[in-house]
Motif scaffolding. Structure first.
Motif, mmCIF file in Angstrom:
data_model
loop_
_atom_site.group_PDB
_atom_site.id
_atom_site.type_symbol
_atom_site.label_atom_id
_atom_site.label_comp_id
_atom_site.label_asym_id
_atom_site.label_seq_id
_atom_site.Cartn_x
_atom_site.Cartn_y
_atom_site.Cartn_z
ATOM 1 N N ARG A 1 81.733 -39.291 -15.717
ATOM 2 C CA ARG A 1 81.412 -40.429 -16.581
ATOM 3 C C ARG A 1 82.465 -40.585 -17.677
ATOM 4 O O ARG A 1 83.115 -39.616 -18.067
ATOM 5 C CB ARG A 1 80.029 -40.255 -17.219
ATOM 6 N N ALA A 2 82.587 -41.812 -18.159
ATOM 7 C CA ALA A 2 83.542 -42.124 -19.230
ATOM 8 C C ALA A 2 83.350 -41.157 -20.395
ATOM 9 O O ALA A 2 82.233 -40.932 -20.845
ATOM 10 C CB ALA A 2 83.356 -43.564 -19.697
ATOM 11 N N GLY A 3 84.443 -40.566 -20.825
ATOM 12 C CA GLY A 3 84.409 -39.660 -21.971
ATOM 13 C C GLY A 3 83.941 -38.252 -21.664
ATOM 14 O O GLY A 3 83.868 -37.421 -22.564
ATOM 15 N N GLU A 4 83.612 -37.943 -20.400
ATOM 16 C CA GLU A 4 83.092 -36.617 -20.057
ATOM 17 C C GLU A 4 84.084 -35.722 -19.319
ATOM 18 O O GLU A 4 83.781 -34.576 -19.021
ATOM 19 C CB GLU A 4 81.818 -36.748 -19.226
ATOM 20 N N ALA A 5 85.266 -36.217 -19.011
ATOM 21 C CA ALA A 5 86.252 -35.388 -18.314
ATOM 22 C C ALA A 5 86.771 -34.318 -19.273
ATOM 23 O O ALA A 5 87.175 -34.624 -20.391
ATOM 24 C CB ALA A 5 87.405 -36.251 -17.817
ATOM 25 N N PRO A 6 86.767 -33.060 -18.857
ATOM 26 C CA PRO A 6 87.264 -32.000 -19.754
ATOM 27 C C PRO A 6 88.784 -32.029 -19.876
ATOM 28 O O PRO A 6 89.488 -32.328 -18.917
ATOM 29 C CB PRO A 6 86.800 -30.710 -19.060
ATOM 30 N N GLU A 7 89.268 -31.706 -21.066
ATOM 31 C CA GLU A 7 90.707 -31.628 -21.279
ATOM 32 C C GLU A 7 91.209 -30.322 -20.663
ATOM 33 O O GLU A 7 90.613 -29.281 -20.835
ATOM 34 C CB GLU A 7 91.035 -31.673 -22.773
ATOM 35 N N VAL A 8 92.315 -30.425 -19.890
ATOM 36 C CA VAL A 8 92.822 -29.246 -19.211
ATOM 37 C C VAL A 8 94.039 -28.634 -19.867
ATOM 38 O O VAL A 8 94.311 -27.485 -19.653
ATOM 39 C CB VAL A 8 93.241 -29.533 -17.757
ATOM 40 N N SER A 9 94.786 -29.366 -20.587
ATOM 41 C CA SER A 9 95.980 -28.814 -21.200
ATOM 42 C C SER A 9 96.146 -29.409 -22.580
ATOM 43 O O SER A 9 95.825 -30.555 -22.800
ATOM 44 C CB SER A 9 97.207 -29.128 -20.341
ATOM 45 N N ARG A 10 96.664 -28.617 -23.482
ATOM 46 C CA ARG A 10 96.843 -29.072 -24.845
ATOM 47 C C ARG A 10 98.307 -29.118 -25.202
ATOM 48 O O ARG A 10 98.710 -28.749 -26.280
ATOM 49 C CB ARG A 10 96.074 -28.163 -25.822
ATOM 50 N N ARG A 11 99.149 -29.556 -24.269
ATOM 51 C CA ARG A 11 100.578 -29.700 -24.570
ATOM 52 C C ARG A 11 100.727 -30.644 -25.735
ATOM 53 O O ARG A 11 100.109 -31.703 -25.756
ATOM 54 C CB ARG A 11 101.302 -30.300 -23.357
ATOM 55 N N PRO A 12 101.520 -30.303 -26.708
ATOM 56 C CA PRO A 12 101.685 -31.189 -27.860
ATOM 57 C C PRO A 12 102.092 -32.600 -27.425
ATOM 58 O O PRO A 12 102.945 -32.771 -26.573
ATOM 59 C CB PRO A 12 102.815 -30.538 -28.665
ATOM 60 N N MET A 13 101.432 -33.571 -27.965
ATOM 61 C CA MET A 13 101.696 -34.997 -27.766
ATOM 62 C C MET A 13 101.284 -35.519 -26.391
ATOM 63 O O MET A 13 101.564 -36.663 -26.054
ATOM 64 C CB MET A 13 103.154 -35.336 -28.058
ATOM 65 N N TYR A 14 100.607 -34.693 -25.575
ATOM 66 C CA TYR A 14 100.095 -35.139 -24.283
ATOM 67 C C TYR A 14 98.666 -34.643 -24.130
ATOM 68 O O TYR A 14 98.347 -33.507 -24.486
ATOM 69 C CB TYR A 14 100.917 -34.561 -23.116
ATOM 70 N N GLY A 15 97.805 -35.477 -23.591
ATOM 71 C CA GLY A 15 96.453 -35.050 -23.263
ATOM 72 C C GLY A 15 96.243 -35.203 -21.765
ATOM 73 O O GLY A 15 96.728 -36.169 -21.170
ATOM 74 N N TYR A 16 95.549 -34.255 -21.148
ATOM 75 C CA TYR A 16 95.239 -34.295 -19.715
ATOM 76 C C TYR A 16 93.736 -34.098 -19.560
ATOM 77 O O TYR A 16 93.191 -33.120 -20.085
ATOM 78 C CB TYR A 16 95.932 -33.146 -18.963
ATOM 79 N N TRP A 17 93.069 -35.003 -18.845
ATOM 80 C CA TRP A 17 91.638 -34.885 -18.603
ATOM 81 C C TRP A 17 91.402 -34.887 -17.101
ATOM 82 O O TRP A 17 91.834 -35.798 -16.393
ATOM 83 C CB TRP A 17 90.886 -36.034 -19.277
#
Length: 184
Positions: free
Chosen positions: A81-97
């Motif tokens: 669902r929208a907004g429920e994908a977990p973030e997998v990496s915290r590379r600076p300046m990039y978000g991955y869900w």
């Protein structure tokens, strides 16, 4: 570093130790720089998403399980669902869900990726990983560099490429760029 980075590193280390392979041998097998791999596994540097996908494939575990420590169970379909994908990496300046984190035995890893507006004024962070990748731009403008070729993508544009080639991307136009990335 965040505690979850250390937890991911610990899970990777356990998988490696179970198979009785040295960190240096695993880095060599997967084509990683040994010192960078050592920093990842010690938890002093965060793994790239491509590296995590490669490690998960090498040890035949789901990326979701490697990242979260919880087994994925769904085999018929999964809904994120929208907004429920977990973030997998915290590379600076990039978000991955991760868009399919609950599906077991995926043949590809789908993500929503956001390159922040700040990436425009930075050099492109180049990386490689085995397989292929598809990027489909949802919002903003994206500059992607593949083997020295710079391609500008706009909303609705798509690119499919060999991800063993050096590649990286950044947002353009002073705004974040959001895109779907599927790693095969």
């Amino acid at each position: 570093m965040k505690e979850d980075v250390k937890e991911i590193a610990a899970r990777v280390r356990v998988l490696r130790e179970i198979e009785e392979i040295s960190a240096e041998a695993l880095a060599k097998e997967l084509g990683f720089d040994p010192s960078e791999y050592t920093a990842w596994e010690s938890g002093t540097k965060d793994f790239s998403v491509g590296a995590l996908v490669e490690i998960a494939n090498r040890f035949k575990v789901d990326l979701s399980e490697l990242v979260s420590g919880k087994a994925s169970k769904l085999k018929t379909f999964c809904v994120t669902r929208a907004g429920e994908a977990p973030e997998v990496s915290r590379r600076p300046m990039y978000g991955y869900w991760n868009l399919a984190y609950t599906f077991h035995n995926k043949k590809a890893e789908p993500f929503i990726v956001e390159a922040s507006a700040e990436t425009e004024n930075k050099p492109i962070n180049i990386n490689t990983h085995p397989g292929q990748e598809l990027n489909y731009v949802l919002e903003g403008r994206l500059l992607i560099s593949i083997s020295g070729h710079d391609i500008e993508l706009n909303p609705g544009d798509c690119i499919y490429y060999n991800s063993t080639e050096p590649h990286g991307m950044k947002a353009l136009g002073g705004k974040a760029a959001r895109f779907i990335a599927i790693v095969f």
